[in-house]
Structure formats: C-alpha cells, structure tokens
Write a protein that holds these residues in place. Structure first.
Motif, PDB file in Angstrom:
ATOM      1  N   GLU A  40      -7.605   0.213   1.289  1.00 41.60           N
ATOM      2  CA  GLU A  40      -7.876  -1.050   0.635  1.00 41.60           C
ATOM      3  C   GLU A  40      -9.124  -0.641  -0.257  1.00 41.60           C
ATOM      4  N   GLU A  74       0.515   0.017  -0.596  1.00 38.02           N
ATOM      5  CA  GLU A  74       0.742  -1.322   0.021  1.00 38.02           C
ATOM      6  C   GLU A  74       2.302  -1.355   0.732  1.00 38.02           C
ATOM      7  N   HIS A 102      -8.329   1.490  -3.288  1.00 34.59           N
ATOM      8  CA  HIS A 102      -7.501   0.794  -4.293  1.00 34.59           C
ATOM      9  C   HIS A 102      -8.399  -0.743  -4.766  1.00 34.59           C
TER      10      HIS A 102
HETATM   11 FE   LIG Z   1      -4.634  -3.853  -1.249  1.00 33.66          FE
END
Ligand SMILES: [Fe+2]
Ligand SMILES: [Fe+2]
Length: 309
Positions: free
Chosen positions: A178, A90, A181
């Motif tokens: 994305e 992130e 995870h």
């Molecule tokens: Fe994320």
C-alpha cells in the motif's frame, strides 16, 4: 464516461516513484493458529481489523475495476504502467484477504453475513456512483490505506505482540505494498480530473466507510462471538482499551494519525509529502530478505510489469 485530460498534470514525485513488484503469496492460513486478539491483545480492536479485512476485499475490487476503466485515459506512459502494477498488487491482496477471511469463519465470525452486507454496500451503493466519483473514492480509499501503512510501519513492535506470524505477515506485506503504490490512484485522479470538490467527496465517502461503517460492523463481532461479553466487566474494560488503541491521541491507529488523514483536504496535497522511502527500504530488507525475511516462506513469485505504450 467521458473522462478526458483537461490539464497537464505532473506528479510531485514523478522522478522517484518506488518500483511496484507484483508479489504472489501463499500463506496457507490455519484457523487453529489464528489469534483473534491479534491487535494489541484486544477483542474489539482486533475485530476491527477482521471486519476491515472483509471490507478491504470489496474496496480492492472497486479499486481494480476503477483503475482498469481509467487506465485507457491516462496519457503518462509511466503512470499507465504503474496503474497496471496497482491492479496486480490489489488483485493479490484481495485474494489473500479472502483466504484469511475464509479461515476467520472458524472463529465464530459471521464471514458470510459480513460479505453479504459489504457486497450490498458496494454493489448497490459505491458501484452505482458515476465513474468520476468512483475514481475519487478510489483515491480516498488509497489515502486511508496509505495512512494505515505508515502507521503500521512506524509501530512495528505492535505487530509482534501476537504469536500469529501469518496474520502479521499478511498485514505487513499488504501495508508495504500500500505504501509502495500510495501515489498511483491519486495521480490518476489528478491527471484525469483534478477537481478538488470531487476529491473531497470521495474522501468523505472513504472516511464514512473506514471510520464509521466498519467500526459499527466490528462492534457486533465480540458480542456475536460471546454473547456473555455484554455482561462481563472484563469485556467492557476491553472496549475501553480498544478505543484507546484505535482513537487514542498518543499512539492510536486513527487518533495519532488524524493530522495525516486530514492533510488530504489540503488543495496542494500529494501522498509523497509523507515520505516513507526510508521505511520502505527498511521493510523490504526485513520482510523480503530471502534468508531472514518474514515473508520469505510465503513468497512464491515476484515480477515487475513492463512498460506499456
Ligand atoms: Fe491500495
Ligand atoms: Fe490493498
């Protein structure tokens, strides 16, 4: 906060979680090559992704802070290691989107104003929430990015309609990770809380941001860019088409994924119920192959965080 493990939680896919490498990227965005009709050749729907790109950086910073705070309470050492990987992924998403957003400013996009507004929403709103609510919001945000990731992976062709290879690479890389995870925030929430009503509140807040706040912000962009759009029949056709590509039931971004979005409201929902492993394999080869991968020119470094005690 006094978060504590109140029950023993075993995630559904604990045995086959995908590995989550932290990939450092360097896109060198250039305003002259940026397509501001990137998404399906529309002005308004493309503006949604531009506004999303601004808000995402604040959402990611909230995910990072929340994950950092709660990592200390996680008992499962493997999940703890994945939280570290989530934070790493992130952090780089936020950095790269910020670089992209800087360049957006060259396209009559009020980046400073939108950053200011997003900052106010997060600083005086979401970041003032109790930690347990921020944890729920983090899981809710990650659900929406998982839905978006699956949509993008299933509709690859749409992202090849524009000449803007760097914008395509940014979104495809981001969505690949994305999807990698997508379970982590949810599993942390379930391990540390598991409170269904609280999970629904976080979902409602994330939904409010993604399907209301950001669209409202986005709707002003094409008018600020070209005020004459307001009087242009061509632009109002764009609005119709943009609405169709965003909320149309057949292949609209949110219209066609509404079942997936609402699946989160099931009490026994788990992100891995939506199996994206085949897409992940396909995209890892397509994007990361050192010779032919879309991301190969931009990938500078990659590592997998080691196990933590
Ligand atoms: Fe994320
Ligand atoms: Fe992200």
């Amino acid at each position: 906060m006094t978060t504590a493990t109140i029950h023993s939680y075993v995630p559904k896919n604990a045995k086959q979680r995908p590995e989550m490498p932290i990939r450092h990227m360097d896109f060198q965005f250039d305003g002259k090559q940026l397509d501001d009709t990137f998404f399906r050749n529309t002005e308004l729907a493309s503006a949604y992704f531009e506004a999303l790109s601004i808000f995402l950086t604040f959402g990611e910073d909230l995910v990072i802070d929340t994950a950092r705070h709660h990592r200390q309470f996680v008992k499962d050492p493997e999940l703890k290691r994945l939280v570290t990987a989530l934070i790493g992924q992130e952090a780089i998403h936020s950095k790269m989107h910020n670089e992209f957003n800087d360049v957006l400013a060259q396209h009559r996009f009020p980046v400073g104003l939108y950053r200011f507004l997003a900052d106010k929403v997060f600083e005086h709103g979401f970041k003032k929430l109790p930690n347990r609510m921020q944890l729920s919001l983090m899981a809710g945000i990650e659900h929406f990015t998982a839905v978006l990731a699956e949509y993008m992976m299933k509709h690859e062709d749409i992202f090849y309609e524009s000449f803007d290879e760097k914008q395509r690479a940014l979104w495809m890389w981001h969505m690949l990770e994305e999807s990698e995870h997508k379970d982590v925030a949810y599993d942390v929430f379930q391990e540390l809380s598991g409170d269904y009503a609280l999970r629904m509140q976080g979902f409602a807040l994330a939904a409010f941001t993604i399907v209301f706040l950001i669209p409202v912000a986005a709707s002003l962009i094409p008018i600020m860019r070209k005020p004459r759009n307001l009087l242009s029949p061509r632009y109002w056709k764009d609005v119709q088409r943009s609405l169709a590509v965003m909320v149309g039931p057949k292949d609209g971004v949110y219209g066609s994924t509404i079942k997936h979005i609402l699946d989160y409201t099931r009490r026994d929902f788990h992100p891995s119920d939506h199996d994206t492993s085949a897409y992940l394999e396909y995209y890892k080869e397509k994007l990361l192959n050192p010779k032919t991968g879309l991301l190969a020119p931009y990938l500078t470094k990659e590592f997998v965080p080691g196990k933590r005690a």
